[in-house]
Scaffold this active site. Sequence first.
Site, PDB file in Angstrom:
ATOM      1  N   CYS A  15     -21.767  29.814  19.804  1.00  9.83           N
ATOM      2  CA  CYS A  15     -20.661  29.192  20.524  1.00  9.83           C
ATOM      3  C   CYS A  15     -20.465  27.827  19.880  1.00  9.83           C
ATOM      4  O   CYS A  15     -21.192  27.441  18.967  1.00  9.83           O
ATOM      5  CB  CYS A  15     -20.963  29.100  22.017  1.00  9.83           C
ATOM      6  SG  CYS A  15     -22.295  27.991  22.384  1.00  9.83           S
ATOM      7  N   ASP A  27     -27.226  18.736  28.366  1.00 12.57           N
ATOM      8  CA  ASP A  27     -26.002  19.056  29.125  1.00 12.57           C
ATOM      9  C   ASP A  27     -25.350  17.819  29.729  1.00 12.57           C
ATOM     10  O   ASP A  27     -24.266  17.931  30.298  1.00 12.57           O
ATOM     11  CB  ASP A  27     -26.309  20.062  30.246  1.00 12.57           C
ATOM     12  CG  ASP A  27     -26.632  21.426  29.683  1.00 12.57           C
ATOM     13  OD1 ASP A  27     -27.083  22.288  30.445  1.00 12.57           O
ATOM     14  OD2 ASP A  27     -26.458  21.618  28.468  1.00 12.57           O
ATOM     15  N   ARG A  48     -27.196  29.475  18.741  1.00 11.89           N
ATOM     16  CA  ARG A  48     -27.726  30.082  19.972  1.00 11.89           C
ATOM     17  C   ARG A  48     -28.508  31.375  19.707  1.00 11.89           C
ATOM     18  O   ARG A  48     -28.206  32.435  20.225  1.00 11.89           O
ATOM     19  CB  ARG A  48     -26.608  30.337  20.989  1.00 11.89           C
ATOM     20  CG  ARG A  48     -25.622  29.232  21.267  1.00 11.89           C
ATOM     21  CD  ARG A  48     -26.173  27.981  21.932  1.00 11.89           C
ATOM     22  NE  ARG A  48     -26.724  28.173  23.242  1.00 11.89           N
ATOM     23  CZ  ARG A  48     -26.046  28.038  24.382  1.00 11.89           C
ATOM     24  NH1 ARG A  48     -24.775  27.774  24.341  1.00 11.89           N
ATOM     25  NH2 ARG A  48     -26.632  28.191  25.551  1.00 11.89           N
ATOM     26  N   ARG A  50     -15.854  26.903  34.154  1.00 14.00           N
ATOM     27  CA  ARG A  50     -17.085  27.699  34.028  1.00 14.00           C
ATOM     28  C   ARG A  50     -18.237  27.032  34.766  1.00 14.00           C
ATOM     29  O   ARG A  50     -19.183  27.699  35.172  1.00 14.00           O
ATOM     30  CB  ARG A  50     -17.452  27.846  32.545  1.00 14.00           C
ATOM     31  CG  ARG A  50     -16.460  28.646  31.762  1.00 14.00           C
ATOM     32  CD  ARG A  50     -16.963  28.929  30.394  1.00 14.00           C
ATOM     33  NE  ARG A  50     -18.291  29.540  30.466  1.00 14.00           N
ATOM     34  CZ  ARG A  50     -18.980  29.912  29.395  1.00 14.00           C
ATOM     35  NH1 ARG A  50     -18.487  29.713  28.194  1.00 14.00           N
ATOM     36  NH2 ARG A  50     -20.162  30.466  29.512  1.00 14.00           N
ATOM     37  N   LYS A  85     -25.499  26.356  38.642  1.00 15.33           N
ATOM     38  CA  LYS A  85     -25.061  27.522  37.853  1.00 15.33           C
ATOM     39  C   LYS A  85     -26.236  28.073  37.043  1.00 15.33           C
ATOM     40  O   LYS A  85     -26.476  29.277  37.024  1.00 15.33           O
ATOM     41  CB  LYS A  85     -23.946  27.094  36.909  1.00 15.33           C
ATOM     42  CG  LYS A  85     -23.634  28.076  35.797  1.00 15.33           C
ATOM     43  CD  LYS A  85     -22.547  27.599  34.878  1.00 15.33           C
ATOM     44  CE  LYS A  85     -22.998  26.706  33.769  1.00 15.33           C
ATOM     45  NZ  LYS A  85     -23.594  27.359  32.611  1.00 15.33           N
ATOM     46  N   ASN A  86     -27.008  27.178  36.416  1.00 13.72           N
ATOM     47  CA  ASN A  86     -28.041  27.653  35.490  1.00 13.72           C
ATOM     48  C   ASN A  86     -29.305  28.132  36.192  1.00 13.72           C
ATOM     49  O   ASN A  86     -30.226  28.624  35.551  1.00 13.72           O
ATOM     50  CB  ASN A  86     -28.362  26.571  34.448  1.00 13.72           C
ATOM     51  CG  ASN A  86     -27.177  26.382  33.509  1.00 13.72           C
ATOM     52  OD1 ASN A  86     -26.233  27.180  33.523  1.00 13.72           O
ATOM     53  ND2 ASN A  86     -27.208  25.331  32.724  1.00 13.72           N
TER      54      ASN A  86
HETATM   55  C1  EPZ Z   1     -29.876  26.840  28.796  1.00 13.93           C
HETATM   56  O1  EPZ Z   1     -29.433  27.572  27.661  1.00 13.93           O
HETATM   57  C2  EPZ Z   1     -28.619  26.406  29.524  1.00 13.93           C
HETATM   58  N1  EPZ Z   1     -27.842  27.575  29.909  1.00 13.93           N
HETATM   59  C3  EPZ Z   1     -27.768  25.498  28.629  1.00 13.93           C
HETATM   60  O2  EPZ Z   1     -26.690  25.024  29.431  1.00 13.93           O
HETATM   61  C4  EPZ Z   1     -28.610  24.302  28.211  1.00 13.93           C
HETATM   62  O3  EPZ Z   1     -27.856  23.493  27.329  1.00 13.93           O
HETATM   63  C5  EPZ Z   1     -29.889  24.800  27.510  1.00 13.93           C
HETATM   64  O4  EPZ Z   1     -30.620  25.687  28.388  1.00 13.93           O
HETATM   65  C6  EPZ Z   1     -30.819  23.655  27.122  1.00 13.93           C
HETATM   66  O5  EPZ Z   1     -31.188  22.953  28.253  1.00 13.93           O
HETATM   67  C7  EPZ Z   1     -28.245  28.324  30.956  1.00 13.93           C
HETATM   68  O6  EPZ Z   1     -29.277  28.076  31.563  1.00 13.93           O
HETATM   69  C8  EPZ Z   1     -27.362  29.468  31.343  1.00 13.93           C
HETATM   70  P1  EPZ Z   1     -32.471  27.075  25.188  1.00 13.93           P
HETATM   71  P2  EPZ Z   1     -30.516  28.362  26.746  1.00 13.93           P
HETATM   72  O7  EPZ Z   1     -32.965  28.419  24.872  1.00 13.93           O
HETATM   73  O8  EPZ Z   1     -31.650  28.798  27.560  1.00 13.93           O
HETATM   74  C9  EPZ Z   1     -33.019  27.146  20.536  1.00 13.93           C
HETATM   75  C10 EPZ Z   1     -24.491  24.618  30.032  1.00 13.93           C
HETATM   76  O9  EPZ Z   1     -23.770  23.713  29.612  1.00 13.93           O
HETATM   77  N2  EPZ Z   1     -33.430  28.546  20.716  1.00 13.93           N
HETATM   78  O10 EPZ Z   1     -33.284  26.195  26.096  1.00 13.93           O
HETATM   79  O11 EPZ Z   1     -29.775  29.358  25.956  1.00 13.93           O
HETATM   80  C11 EPZ Z   1     -31.572  26.901  20.904  1.00 13.93           C
HETATM   81  O12 EPZ Z   1     -30.709  27.203  19.809  1.00 13.93           O
HETATM   82  C12 EPZ Z   1     -25.355  25.406  29.070  1.00 13.93           C
HETATM   83  O13 EPZ Z   1     -24.646  24.914  31.246  1.00 13.93           O
HETATM   84  C13 EPZ Z   1     -33.957  29.240  19.635  1.00 13.93           C
HETATM   85  O14 EPZ Z   1     -34.086  28.709  18.543  1.00 13.93           O
HETATM   86  O15 EPZ Z   1     -31.006  27.194  25.787  1.00 13.93           O
HETATM   87  C14 EPZ Z   1     -31.570  25.426  21.225  1.00 13.93           C
HETATM   88  O16 EPZ Z   1     -31.526  24.699  20.026  1.00 13.93           O
HETATM   89  C15 EPZ Z   1     -25.004  25.100  27.630  1.00 13.93           C
HETATM   90  N3  EPZ Z   1     -34.339  30.533  19.809  1.00 13.93           N
HETATM   91  C16 EPZ Z   1     -32.939  25.219  21.894  1.00 13.93           C
HETATM   92  O17 EPZ Z   1     -33.746  26.335  21.475  1.00 13.93           O
HETATM   93  C17 EPZ Z   1     -34.243  31.162  21.025  1.00 13.93           C
HETATM   94  O18 EPZ Z   1     -34.625  32.336  21.134  1.00 13.93           O
HETATM   95  C18 EPZ Z   1     -32.927  25.192  23.394  1.00 13.93           C
HETATM   96  O19 EPZ Z   1     -32.162  26.300  23.813  1.00 13.93           O
HETATM   97  C19 EPZ Z   1     -33.704  30.440  22.112  1.00 13.93           C
HETATM   98  C20 EPZ Z   1     -33.313  29.131  21.940  1.00 13.93           C
END
Ligand code: EPZ
Length: 420
Positions: free
Chosen positions: A116, A307, A121, A399, A22-23
Amino acid sequence: MDKFIVQGGKRLRGEVEISGAKNSCLPILAAALLGEGESVIENVPNLRDISTMVKLLRSLGARVTQNNGSVSIRPTNALVPLAPYKLVSTMRASVCVLGPLLGRLGEAEVSLPGGCVIGARPIDLHLKGFEALGAKITIEHGYVKAKAASLRGSEIYLGGSFGSSVLATGNVMMAAVLAKGETLIENAACEPEVVDLANFLVRMGAKIEGHGSHLIRIQGVKKLRGARYQVISDRIEAGTYLVAGAVTHGDVTVKNVTPEHNNALYDKLMQTGAVITKGKNTVRIQVKKPLKPVDLTTLPYPGFPTDLQAQLMALMTTASGISVITEKIYPDRFMHVPELNRMGARIFLEGSSAIVTGVKKLSGAHVMASDLRASAALVLAGLVAEGRTDIHRVYHLDRGYEQVEEKLSRLGATVWREKE
Ligand code: EPZ
């Protein structure tokens, strides 16, 4: 609304086919907007989030057709760079249309994704990257507006207080492939899904090196063509079924996987005493004795994936000792804890750590799903609990897990759906 029923007590045995990731699909479907012609993406799972992305691409003006596992995307010259609140609010990954719209049209207007249950996020790193490429960013009425007469390559550090960002890396990559000149992304995410997206962009004619490492180098090109691409298999789905085999002290083989994508998980599962056997595109888990407790901390890839944190916690609820699980990516990602405790687990939270004291047995109960991976953890706990577990709001599960009751039933589980 459906609920998902699990009758506990069955050891899972057998093989399960793992679906496409999915991701990987979500950013890759968005990246198809950058192509001058049709792209066909294969191995796409039939999931709610995929349907949401298809709806979003159509609302942007792309022609999208689906045909069991393949999605064809034809960007038109009438693309409308507006991603509305009603779609983005149902799936925050919709933000990954920002990069391609900015890259192709020089403008984008996307509803800010809400938080969420797993955390705030934010998308500050995405916006930092776009500004570094020359875009002007404004936030108005809950929408982020990005505009750039032309994008110019730049050196961008994308590390945040929680380390690298998966979708920020993808979004900035998608904006940079058509920018003038060279872009360097430092502290880039190394997840396999980021590598998959980069490989698709290269197939379209982009010039990208270093994907999979923390330093990605992109030479902008004039235009990209449509391409046919098969996405990787879903390492989180695969990991979830391996944990299902472990929690029921069974013998489960996941098929159609890339074994090396889950090394951090195998390391922890072997520490519990499980036996892991890797094949070319299969991984088998066997558990014959009580599980030992393990401590884990979630980290960016190749660290232990956030995850799979809830799933590992479900496994540790019946281990023979105390486990400490620390969440470094989403410190509040513990919505599954009160629900697991309703089933007789003994977990207490201390900041961003959960202390899990193993119990002899869990008992089935009515529990509430809250997010995609928490709902998977409740299913895993239900598989080993005494009696029946009713998991409410199971749309969260749909989802990210394709044909979950068929796949679990084929492994010997007694699971079914009922109307609420
Ligand atoms: C991806 O989300 C995945 N979703 C998430 O999977 C997964 O948990 C996450 O990566 C971490 O591996 C998809 O790929 C669609 P991040 P993403 O940006 O990219 C912080 C699932 O269950 N951050 O890597 O949104 C953020 O808050 C979902 O399939 C900032 O601070 O996650 C987090 O603490 C849930 N500023 C950390 O970085 C930003 O601009 C990592 O988040 C972006 C992120």
